[in-house]
Design an enzyme around this catalytic site. Structure first.
Site, PDB file in Angstrom:
ATOM      1  N   GLN A  37       0.834  -1.204   0.000  1.00 53.55           N
ATOM      2  CA  GLN A  37       0.000   0.000   0.000  1.00 53.55           C
ATOM      3  C   GLN A  37       0.870   1.255   0.000  1.00 53.55           C
ATOM      4  O   GLN A  37       0.564   2.233  -0.693  1.00 53.55           O
ATOM      5  CB  GLN A  37      -0.925  -0.007   1.220  1.00 53.55           C
ATOM      6  CG  GLN A  37      -1.925  -1.142   1.237  1.00 53.55           C
ATOM      7  CD  GLN A  37      -2.934  -1.050   0.114  1.00 53.55           C
ATOM      8  OE1 GLN A  37      -3.388   0.030  -0.235  1.00 53.55           O
ATOM      9  NE2 GLN A  37      -3.300  -2.200  -0.464  1.00 53.55           N
ATOM     10  N   ARG A  46      -0.126   9.516  -9.098  1.00 52.23           N
ATOM     11  CA  ARG A  46      -1.367   8.803  -8.773  1.00 52.23           C
ATOM     12  C   ARG A  46      -2.163   9.543  -7.716  1.00 52.23           C
ATOM     13  O   ARG A  46      -3.363   9.813  -7.875  1.00 52.23           O
ATOM     14  CB  ARG A  46      -1.014   7.402  -8.288  1.00 52.23           C
ATOM     15  CG  ARG A  46      -2.149   6.592  -7.666  1.00 52.23           C
ATOM     16  CD  ARG A  46      -1.550   5.347  -7.020  1.00 52.23           C
ATOM     17  NE  ARG A  46      -2.541   4.401  -6.540  1.00 52.23           N
ATOM     18  CZ  ARG A  46      -3.019   4.381  -5.302  1.00 52.23           C
ATOM     19  NH1 ARG A  46      -2.622   5.290  -4.420  1.00 52.23           N
ATOM     20  NH2 ARG A  46      -3.893   3.468  -4.935  1.00 52.23           N
ATOM     21  N   GLY A  70     -12.369  -1.755  -3.923  1.00 47.84           N
ATOM     22  CA  GLY A  70     -10.981  -2.103  -3.652  1.00 47.84           C
ATOM     23  C   GLY A  70     -10.299  -0.980  -2.894  1.00 47.84           C
ATOM     24  O   GLY A  70      -9.330  -0.403  -3.375  1.00 47.84           O
ATOM     25  N   GLU A  92     -13.267  -3.951   0.470  1.00 46.74           N
ATOM     26  CA  GLU A  92     -11.905  -4.487   0.371  1.00 46.74           C
ATOM     27  C   GLU A  92     -11.915  -5.984   0.655  1.00 46.74           C
ATOM     28  O   GLU A  92     -12.487  -6.427   1.655  1.00 46.74           O
ATOM     29  CB  GLU A  92     -10.984  -3.766   1.361  1.00 46.74           C
ATOM     30  CG  GLU A  92      -9.606  -4.362   1.524  1.00 46.74           C
ATOM     31  CD  GLU A  92      -8.808  -4.397   0.225  1.00 46.74           C
ATOM     32  OE1 GLU A  92      -8.062  -5.374   0.024  1.00 46.74           O
ATOM     33  OE2 GLU A  92      -8.928  -3.458  -0.585  1.00 46.74           O
ATOM     34  N   GLU A 121     -18.549  -8.836  -5.687  1.00 44.19           N
ATOM     35  CA  GLU A 121     -19.542  -9.726  -6.283  1.00 44.19           C
ATOM     36  C   GLU A 121     -20.467 -10.326  -5.228  1.00 44.19           C
ATOM     37  O   GLU A 121     -21.573 -10.763  -5.553  1.00 44.19           O
ATOM     38  CB  GLU A 121     -18.852 -10.853  -7.053  1.00 44.19           C
ATOM     39  CG  GLU A 121     -18.133 -10.406  -8.312  1.00 44.19           C
ATOM     40  CD  GLU A 121     -16.746  -9.820  -8.048  1.00 44.19           C
ATOM     41  OE1 GLU A 121     -16.114  -9.368  -9.028  1.00 44.19           O
ATOM     42  OE2 GLU A 121     -16.291  -9.809  -6.883  1.00 44.19           O
ATOM     43  N   GLU A 135      -9.331   2.712  -7.858  1.00 41.87           N
ATOM     44  CA  GLU A 135      -8.037   2.741  -8.540  1.00 41.87           C
ATOM     45  C   GLU A 135      -7.769   1.305  -8.964  1.00 41.87           C
ATOM     46  O   GLU A 135      -7.177   0.526  -8.244  1.00 41.87           O
ATOM     47  CB  GLU A 135      -6.951   3.293  -7.600  1.00 41.87           C
ATOM     48  CG  GLU A 135      -5.695   3.726  -8.325  1.00 41.87           C
ATOM     49  CD  GLU A 135      -4.772   2.571  -8.617  1.00 41.87           C
ATOM     50  OE1 GLU A 135      -5.042   1.817  -9.595  1.00 41.87           O
ATOM     51  OE2 GLU A 135      -3.802   2.406  -7.880  1.00 41.87           O
ATOM     52  N   GLU A 144      -4.227  -7.649 -14.457  1.00 43.89           N
ATOM     53  CA  GLU A 144      -4.871  -7.852 -13.160  1.00 43.89           C
ATOM     54  C   GLU A 144      -6.391  -7.965 -13.272  1.00 43.89           C
ATOM     55  O   GLU A 144      -7.044  -8.418 -12.349  1.00 43.89           O
ATOM     56  CB  GLU A 144      -4.502  -6.757 -12.146  1.00 43.89           C
ATOM     57  CG  GLU A 144      -3.010  -6.740 -11.854  1.00 43.89           C
ATOM     58  CD  GLU A 144      -2.598  -5.592 -10.947  1.00 43.89           C
ATOM     59  OE1 GLU A 144      -3.456  -4.764 -10.580  1.00 43.89           O
ATOM     60  OE2 GLU A 144      -1.415  -5.525 -10.603  1.00 43.89           O
TER      61      GLU A 144
END
Length: 375
Positions: A37, A46, A70, A92, A121, A135, A144
Site C-alpha cells: 500500500q 497517482r 478495492g 476491500e 460480487e 483505482e 490484473e
C-alpha cells in the site's frame, strides 16, 4: 494499482468462473501488506490525480453516496468523505480492511465511511450509489483484470444518473529504442550455455543424457528472457515514432466482453533519423470527466506516459525485438496488435504484435510477428 476485490465471477458478460482460493493465493494476498500500500501511496502522480479529481469536483461528492471498489488503505474513501459525501461504502477483499477501518476511525470519519471486508460480487449494500471510485488500473491498464469488478459494482449499485471515477481510460503504444534488449539476449545465451555444460556434466559424471530436455528448456528460458514484457521507466527521447491509441474505454458503458480481447491496427511514423527500432513501449492514461449529463467542473488526467522526472509506479511496459531493426525518419510502421487473457491465469495477458515497415527509401521489410507475455 489498487487493492482489489475478489473477482469470483465476471460481471457484464464473458469470462469463466474463477477459483477464489487460487486467485487469492496468486494475487490478492500481496495487497494485504502495508508495504505494498505504501508503494502506491508514495506515487505522487497517482495521489495528486485522485486528490485533485475529488476536491476540484466536489459537486459529485457533497451530500452523495459513494462506493470505493478495492479501497486498500481507505485513502479514496477518506477523501470522498472529506469532500462532503453523505455516506461512503469502502469495499476491500483482504485483511487490509482492518487497517482501513482503523485509519477511518483515526480521522474521525467512522460515521460516514463504512469499511466492508468482502468481494464486490458477494457483498450487499443497503442503497444505490451516486459515485463509484476505484483505482483499478494494472500494468498496461488491463493486467490484473480489476476492471471486471468495477463493472460488476457499476451494474449492481450505480444509480442511472451516477458517475464513475475515473470515467475514461486509454491504452497507448509507440516504437522505442532501448539498450535493454542486448542485456536480455546476453542473459538468455548465458543461461543456454550453462544448460549445455549441465547436460555434458550430467552425462559424463552420472551417465544420464538430459539433452532430450534441451528444447523445452530453451523455450522456457526464451519466454522468460525474451518474450516477457518488462517494467520500465522510459525517457521521452526513447520514443522514436508517433504514438497511437490501442483502446479507449468509457467506464460508464464498457462490458467485460469489451476488454476480454483488445485488437487494433495502427500506424506509426519514425520521427528520428537513423535510429534503432528496439521494440514497443506501452502505457495508459485515465480521465476524470464525470458524465455527459453531469460533467466534471475540471477534467483531471492521470497519465503513465514516458516522463523526464514524473514517473509512476506503473511505469511503462516494454516489448523488445530481438534483434533491433535499423530505421530512419519518415519510415512507416504498420502494426497489428492483439491482447488476450492468459488461459492459466485470467489476471495475466498474452500480447501479439505484427509489423510491416515501409522505409522512405529502400525495400519493404515484410511483416514479422512477435508474441509477448505480461506477467
Amino acid at each position: 494499482m489498487g487493492s482489489f476485490v475478489n473477482s469470483s465471477r465476471n460481471g457484464g458478460g464473458g469470462g469463466a468462473v474463477v477459483d477464489k482460493g487460487v486467485d487469492f493465493a496468486q494475487y490478492f494476498c500481496t495487497y494485504g501488506f502495508l508495504y505494498h500500500q505504501k508503494e502506491m501511496l508514495c506515487d505522487r502522480v497517482r495521489m495528486d490525480a485522485y486528490f485533485n479529481a475529488i476536491f476540484v469536483n466536489k459537486q459529485h461528492f457533497t451530500g452523495k453516496v459513494v462506493l470505493d471498489v478495492g479501497t486498500g488503505s481507505g485513502i479514496l474513501a477518506i477523501w470522498s468523505a472529506q469532500a462532503g459525501a453523505r455516506k461512503v461504502y469502502a469495499v476491500e477483499a483482504t485483511k487490509m480492511a482492518e487497517h482501513a477501518r482503523a485509519l477511518v476511525k483515526a480521522n474521525n470519519l467512522q460515521d460516514v465511511v463504512e469499511v466492508i471486508e468482502g468481494s464486490i460480487e458477494d457483498i450487499t449494500l443497503p442503497e444505490k450509489v451516486d459515485v463509484i471510485i476505484s483505482e483499478w488500473m494494472g500494468y498496461f491498464l488491463l493486467r490484473e483484470s480489476m476492471f471486471d469488478s468495477v463493472i460488476c459494482a457499476r451494474d449492481r449499485w450505480l444509480k442511472p444518473t451516477g458517475v464513475m471515477y475515473p470515467s475514461h481510460a486509454r491504452i497507448w503504444v509507440a516504437p522505442i529504442r532501448s539498450g535493454v534488449g542486448e542485456h536480455k539476449m546476453g542473459d538468455y545465451q548465458s543461461t543456454m550455455d550453462d544448460w549445455c555444460d549441465f547436460v555434458d556434466e550430467t552425462k559424463t559424471y552420472y551417465g544420464v543424457d538430459m539433452s532430450v530436455l534441451s528444447k523445452p528448456f530453451a523455450e522456457e528460458q526464451k519466454k522468460y528472457y525474451l518474450q516477457t514484457s518488462l517494467w520500465n521507466n522510459l525517457h521521452p527521447n526513447q520514443v522514436i515514432g508517433s504514438t497511437a491509441i490501442l483502446k479507449e474505454i468509457d467506464c460508464l458503458t464498457a462490458t467485460v466482453n469489451d476488454i476480454l480481447e483488445v485488437r487494433a491496427d495502427i500506424c506509426s511514423s519514425i520521427t528520428l533519423e537513423n535510429t534503432r527500432f528496439c521494440g514497443y513501449g506501452g502505457w495508459f492514461d485515465v480521465h476524470f470527466r464525470g458524465r455527459k449529463e453531469d460533467p466534471a467542473q475540471q477534467e483531471i488526467e492521470l497519465t503513465t506516459a514516458p516522463s523526464v522526472d514524473n514517473g509512476t509506479h506503473w511505469g511503462q511496459q516494454v516489448f523488445l525485438l530481438h534483434p533491433p531493426i535499423r530505421v530512419s525518419e519518415g519510415d512507416n510502421l504498420s502494426v497489428s496488435f492483439s491482447m488476450n487473457r492468459s488461459n492459466e491465469n485470467h489476471r495475466l495477458m498474452e500480447v501479439d504484435f505484427s509489423c510491416e515497415i515501409q522505409p522512405v527509401s529502400g525495400k519493404l521489410i515484410p511483416r514479422f510477428s512477435n508474441k509477448f507475455y505480461i506477467e
